[in-house]
Scaffold this motif. Structure first.
Motif, PDB file in Angstrom:
ATOM      1  N   UNK A  16      46.217  18.599  39.161  1.00 29.58           N
ATOM      2  CA  UNK A  16      47.245  17.700  37.976  1.00 29.58           C
ATOM      3  C   UNK A  16      48.776  17.280  38.749  1.00 29.58           C
ATOM      4  N   UNK A  17      49.199  16.461  38.756  1.00 31.87           N
ATOM      5  CA  UNK A  17      50.953  15.937  39.376  1.00 31.87           C
ATOM      6  C   UNK A  17      50.864  15.250  38.252  1.00 31.87           C
ATOM      7  N   UNK A  18      52.729  15.891  38.772  1.00 26.96           N
ATOM      8  CA  UNK A  18      53.563  14.884  38.146  1.00 26.96           C
ATOM      9  C   UNK A  18      54.711  13.327  39.404  1.00 26.96           C
ATOM     10  N   UNK A  19      54.245  12.369  38.228  1.00 27.42           N
ATOM     11  CA  UNK A  19      55.129  11.225  39.167  1.00 27.42           C
ATOM     12  C   UNK A  19      56.447  10.566  37.824  1.00 27.42           C
ATOM     13  N   UNK A  20      56.977  10.724  39.135  1.00 31.48           N
ATOM     14  CA  UNK A  20      58.632   9.590  38.427  1.00 31.48           C
ATOM     15  C   UNK A  20      59.365   9.221  38.902  1.00 31.48           C
ATOM     16  N   UNK A  21      59.662   7.987  38.671  1.00 34.94           N
ATOM     17  CA  UNK A  21      60.015   6.419  38.792  1.00 34.94           C
ATOM     18  C   UNK A  21      61.592   6.818  38.935  1.00 34.94           C
ATOM     19  N   UNK A  22      62.434   6.225  40.246  1.00 35.82           N
ATOM     20  CA  UNK A  22      63.811   6.747  40.434  1.00 35.82           C
ATOM     21  C   UNK A  22      64.672   4.813  39.863  1.00 35.82           C
TER      22      UNK A  22
END
Length: 70
Positions: free
Chosen positions: A47-53
């Motif tokens: 499981x991993x977290x994805x963030x847009x910048x």
């Protein structure tokens, strides 16, 4: 000049080492007896977290998984 005889077989088969390693790991997990097999298969999940910048600031992150939803 290097000899082709020294090339690892996974490279000669057109695979990367990571692909070869994942295939071997799956084979080992499938050969295990219960309850070790179930335990090994649950450790495989990622499981991993994805963030847009945007403009140098992180936006709302989303949690993703490499396993299909059940």
């Amino acid at each position: 000049m290097a000899s082709n005889a020294a090339v690892p077989f996974w490279r000669a088969a057109g695979m990367t080492y990571i692909t070869y390693s994942n295939i071997c790991a799956n084979l080992v997990r499938n050969c295990l007896k219960e309850p070790h097999r179930t335990e090994a298969l649950t450790r495989e999940k990622v499981h991993f977290s994805v963030s847009k910048w945007i403009d140098g600031k992180p936006q709302k992150s989303t949690i993703r998984s490499d396993t299909p939803e059940e």
